[in-house]
Design an enzyme around this catalytic site. Structure first.
Site, mmCIF file in Angstrom:
data_model
loop_
_atom_site.group_PDB
_atom_site.id
_atom_site.type_symbol
_atom_site.label_atom_id
_atom_site.label_comp_id
_atom_site.label_asym_id
_atom_site.label_seq_id
_atom_site.Cartn_x
_atom_site.Cartn_y
_atom_site.Cartn_z
ATOM 1 N N SER A 12 97.214 146.252 6.464
ATOM 2 C CA SER A 12 98.522 146.650 5.933
ATOM 3 C C SER A 12 99.398 145.412 5.773
ATOM 4 C CB SER A 12 99.205 147.653 6.885
ATOM 5 O OG SER A 12 99.461 147.048 8.141
ATOM 6 N N ARG A 34 91.950 146.028 13.454
ATOM 7 C CA ARG A 34 91.372 146.976 14.415
ATOM 8 C C ARG A 34 90.984 148.307 13.772
ATOM 9 N NH1 ARG A 34 95.732 147.543 18.993
ATOM 10 N NH2 ARG A 34 97.033 147.644 17.113
ATOM 11 N N ASP A 60 89.326 143.632 17.426
ATOM 12 C CA ASP A 60 90.584 143.511 18.158
ATOM 13 C C ASP A 60 90.677 142.069 18.650
ATOM 14 O OD1 ASP A 60 92.745 143.568 19.858
ATOM 15 O OD2 ASP A 60 92.120 145.365 20.940
ATOM 16 N N ASN A 87 96.889 136.095 10.010
ATOM 17 C CA ASN A 87 98.085 136.904 9.781
ATOM 18 C C ASN A 87 98.352 137.937 10.872
ATOM 19 O OD1 ASN A 87 100.158 138.420 7.994
ATOM 20 N ND2 ASN A 87 98.568 139.953 8.384
ATOM 21 N N TYR A 149 108.958 136.001 20.570
ATOM 22 C CA TYR A 149 108.468 136.036 19.186
ATOM 23 C C TYR A 149 108.762 134.707 18.493
ATOM 24 C CZ TYR A 149 107.559 137.679 14.448
ATOM 25 O OH TYR A 149 107.051 137.824 13.177
ATOM 26 N N LYS A 153 105.906 131.811 17.329
ATOM 27 C CA LYS A 153 105.902 131.379 15.933
ATOM 28 C C LYS A 153 106.196 129.877 15.816
ATOM 29 C CE LYS A 153 104.923 135.367 14.092
ATOM 30 N NZ LYS A 153 103.581 135.609 13.505
ATOM 31 N N THR A 184 107.546 145.475 4.723
ATOM 32 C CA THR A 184 106.191 145.885 5.092
ATOM 33 C C THR A 184 106.361 146.998 6.130
ATOM 34 O OG1 THR A 184 105.989 144.353 6.969
ATOM 35 C CG2 THR A 184 105.354 143.496 4.794
#
Length: 254
Positions: A12, A34, A60, A87, A149, A153, A184
């Site tokens: 996705s 997954r 996974d 990604n 996060y 990154k 998204t």
């Protein structure tokens, strides 16, 4: 365009868009995620639309078994991978003290350990052939104090910049892709309904534009890609802000 691209988190969002655009450019694709059913659905649509070979690899990447399976595919000398797109990822609440530490450890493993392991596997094979491209999806959060996060990154950005400087002369480029808020299902997977992310409309990007600019930057060997002018400006300004003000700015949105 290299013959085959492997994309993680391909079921996705940006991962699926990377797969579609690479296939549109003539690359066969290996889709990793997954969810086998979701991968099969994306794979069938890509085969129908672009007439390329599509391989589905459920894994996974938080598990050793999953990482081993994808690393083995990247190093298979009979089916070389020309492009790797790291990604796969997910977000957490910004309140680190309240987060489940097991979730934080999975978050770290997926963004850092998996990116490092798969980049290492791809690099060895690509350097032997003297060509290849690696795209590691980071975020503009890397340039702001934004919890763990932003921290993971920033690791991706720093690692990618170093890898590009080290190996580009030997034919293998590495690009950290740093999108801003993009339409998204990323925020939905965090439990946020559309429109509840706290971000004004003009700050949202279209996934197709993000991926197109990222692929263009990677083709030019850029170490860091920040899609869209508005986010390039935001990152430039954020680097000049005092830490306290930058921290307050980074709390915007989820």
């Amino acid at each position: 365009m290299p013959k085959t691209a492997l994309i993680t988190g391909a079921s996705s969002g940006l991962g699926a868009e990377f797969a579609r655009q690479l296939a549109a450019r003539g690359a066969d694709v290996v889709l990793v995620a997954r969810d086998r059913a979701a991968l099969d659905d994306i794979a069938e649509r890509i085969r129908s639309d672009h007439r390329v070979q599509v391989e589905v690899l459920p894994a996974d990447l938080v598990t050793t078994e999953g990482l081993d399976a994808v690393a083995a595919r990247l190093t298979d000398p009979t089916r070389p991978i020309g492009v790797l797109v790291n990604n796969a990822g997910f977000g957490l609440d910004l309140d680190f003290a309240r987060n489940d530490i097991a979730d934080e450890e999975r978050h770290l493993d997926l963004h850092v350990r998996a990116t490092m392991r798969l980049t290492h596997a791809a690099l060895g094979a690509m350097l032997e052939r003297g060509r290849g491209r690696i795209l590691n999806v980071a975020s503009v959060a890397a340039f702001l104090p934004r919890g763990t996060y932003g921290a993971v990154k920033m690791w991706i950005v720093s690692f990618s910049r170093w890898a590009n400087a080290e190996y580009a002369a030997r034919g293998v480029t590495t690009t950290a892709v740093c999108p801003g808020f993009t339409h998204t299902n990323f925020h939905e997977r965090m439990g946020l309904a559309p429109g509840k992310e706290g971000i004004p409309g003009p700050m949202w990007l279209d996934a197709r534009d993000v991926v197109a600019e990222a692929l263009s930057d990677a083709a030019r060997g850029k170490p860091v890609s920040i899609p869209s002018t508005r986010y390039k400006v935001l990152v430039a300004v954020a680097r000049l802000l005092p830490n306290g003000l930058a921290t307050r700015l980074a709390k915007t949105g989820r």
